[in-house]
Design a protein around this motif. Structure first.
Motif, PDB file in Angstrom:
ATOM      1  N   UNK A  15      -2.270 -19.762  13.535  1.00 41.58           N
ATOM      2  CA  UNK A  15      -3.711 -19.501  13.420  1.00 41.58           C
ATOM      3  C   UNK A  15      -4.381 -20.663  12.692  1.00 41.58           C
ATOM      4  N   UNK A  16      -5.497 -21.115  13.257  1.00 47.66           N
ATOM      5  CA  UNK A  16      -6.262 -22.190  12.648  1.00 47.66           C
ATOM      6  C   UNK A  16      -5.901 -23.574  13.144  1.00 47.66           C
ATOM      7  N   UNK A  17      -4.790 -23.716  13.847  1.00 46.25           N
ATOM      8  CA  UNK A  17      -4.406 -25.019  14.384  1.00 46.25           C
ATOM      9  C   UNK A  17      -5.314 -25.414  15.535  1.00 46.25           C
ATOM     10  N   UNK A  18      -5.452 -26.727  15.738  1.00 47.81           N
ATOM     11  CA  UNK A  18      -6.146 -27.241  16.916  1.00 47.81           C
ATOM     12  C   UNK A  18      -5.110 -27.415  18.006  1.00 47.81           C
ATOM     13  N   UNK A  19      -5.395 -26.873  19.186  1.00 46.35           N
ATOM     14  CA  UNK A  19      -4.417 -26.848  20.269  1.00 46.35           C
ATOM     15  C   UNK A  19      -4.981 -27.559  21.490  1.00 46.35           C
ATOM     16  N   UNK A  20      -4.157 -28.403  22.076  1.00 45.60           N
ATOM     17  CA  UNK A  20      -4.535 -29.117  23.299  1.00 45.60           C
ATOM     18  C   UNK A  20      -3.620 -28.662  24.435  1.00 45.60           C
ATOM     19  N   UNK A  62     -16.220 -19.023  24.948  1.00 46.07           N
ATOM     20  CA  UNK A  62     -16.266 -18.982  23.485  1.00 46.07           C
ATOM     21  C   UNK A  62     -14.900 -19.272  22.884  1.00 46.07           C
ATOM     22  N   UNK A  63     -14.890 -20.192  21.928  1.00 48.95           N
ATOM     23  CA  UNK A  63     -13.646 -20.553  21.253  1.00 48.95           C
ATOM     24  C   UNK A  63     -12.878 -21.677  21.917  1.00 48.95           C
ATOM     25  N   UNK A  64     -13.412 -22.178  23.035  1.00 52.33           N
ATOM     26  CA  UNK A  64     -12.753 -23.232  23.799  1.00 52.33           C
ATOM     27  C   UNK A  64     -13.713 -24.397  24.034  1.00 52.33           C
ATOM     28  N   UNK A  65     -13.134 -25.577  24.218  1.00 51.19           N
ATOM     29  CA  UNK A  65     -13.878 -26.710  24.737  1.00 51.19           C
ATOM     30  C   UNK A  65     -12.970 -27.446  25.713  1.00 51.19           C
ATOM     31  N   UNK A  77      -9.162 -27.331  24.987  1.00 47.08           N
ATOM     32  CA  UNK A  77      -8.992 -27.479  23.539  1.00 47.08           C
ATOM     33  C   UNK A  77      -9.375 -26.181  22.845  1.00 47.08           C
ATOM     34  N   UNK A  78      -8.467 -25.710  22.014  1.00 48.44           N
ATOM     35  CA  UNK A  78      -8.767 -24.580  21.139  1.00 48.44           C
ATOM     36  C   UNK A  78      -9.005 -25.183  19.761  1.00 48.44           C
ATOM     37  N   UNK A  79     -10.254 -25.199  19.333  1.00 50.60           N
ATOM     38  CA  UNK A  79     -10.611 -25.917  18.104  1.00 50.60           C
ATOM     39  C   UNK A  79      -9.917 -25.327  16.875  1.00 50.60           C
ATOM     40  N   UNK A  80      -9.817 -24.019  16.838  1.00 53.85           N
ATOM     41  CA  UNK A  80      -9.158 -23.334  15.724  1.00 53.85           C
ATOM     42  C   UNK A  80      -8.523 -22.072  16.309  1.00 53.85           C
TER      43      UNK A  80
END
Lengths: 112, 114
Positions: A15-20, A62-65, A77-80
């Protein structure tokens, strides 16, 4: 044959990690898509891109880019990361002005 | 607006018997319709596509589907099930031309009994 590849089949993050999540297609397709698949909810569109550096929100952004710097590569990308983003993520691509999408093998992401 | 309904969430057949997976659609436009198959922990594989050229569409692995406009149906069939057909099947209608979006059915899980 169209080949869509995804960088990982299985991924475990905190939880809280940035994920690509990376997706690459080798057929020079203009359109690329990111979906998530959850039991009972089916496949839902997160984002899609119809050209380099172009993107449009899907049904659940929401929650994604996303990022599309090169035609063949589309990154999610999951920012957090949060636990409710634990899911199967599927990438797809299609040629411009045609609607047949070709899917990658999927990435099963677990967020602890 | 487009929508698609898969009438059965689970179907069980014996090996060697026919398969029928049912799909109804709703569309304000002449739709493109697809069937995809997903084996466990895999991506979606295209089985076949209807684009108005012919109402009976033949796909891979012996599957075919018939487009019936009067019934707004696009059912998937196979004369003889094989153990390797056990998977989840999705009926899909494409969105209005130019939107690129897919509208997915909720899926039918096919079980093949020995």
């Amino acid at each position: 044959d169209v080949k869509v590849t995804q960088s990982s089949r299985y991924l475990v993050k905190r939880t809280g990690e940035k994920v690509f999540l990376e997706c690459v297609q080798d057929m020079d397709h203009e359109n690329m898509f990111w979906y998530r698949q959850d039991p009972g909810l089916g496949l839902r569109l997160i984002y899609f891109s119809y050209d380099v550096k172009m993107k449009e929100k899907g049904d659940i952004p929401e929650g994604y880019s996303v990022s599309r710097e090169k035609k063949e590569r589309f990154s999610l990308i999951l920012e957090s990361a949060s636990t409710n983003q634990t899911s199967m993520y599927l990438c797809a691509s299609s040629r411009q002005y045609t609607d047949t999408q070709y899917f990658g093998p999927g990435t099963r992401l677990t967020v602890l | 607006a487009q929508s698609v309904t898969q009438l059965d969430s689970h179907v069980s057949v014996s090996e060697g018997t026919p398969v029928l997976l049912r799909c109804n659609y709703s569309s304000s436009y002449s739709p493109s319709l697809f069937w995809y198959v997903q084996h466990p922990n895999k991506g979606l594989q295209l089985l076949l596509k209807y684009t108005s050229a012919a109402t009976l569409v033949k796909g891979i692995n012996g599957f075919e589907a018939e487009f019936k406009k009067s019934e707004t149906s696009f059912h998937l069939t196979k004369p003889s099930a094989h153990m390797s057909d056990a998977a989840e099947y999705f009926c899909v209608v494409s969105g209005r031309k130019g939107t690129y979006k897919y509208i997915f059915g909720t899926g039918t899980r096919l079980k093949v009994l020995a």
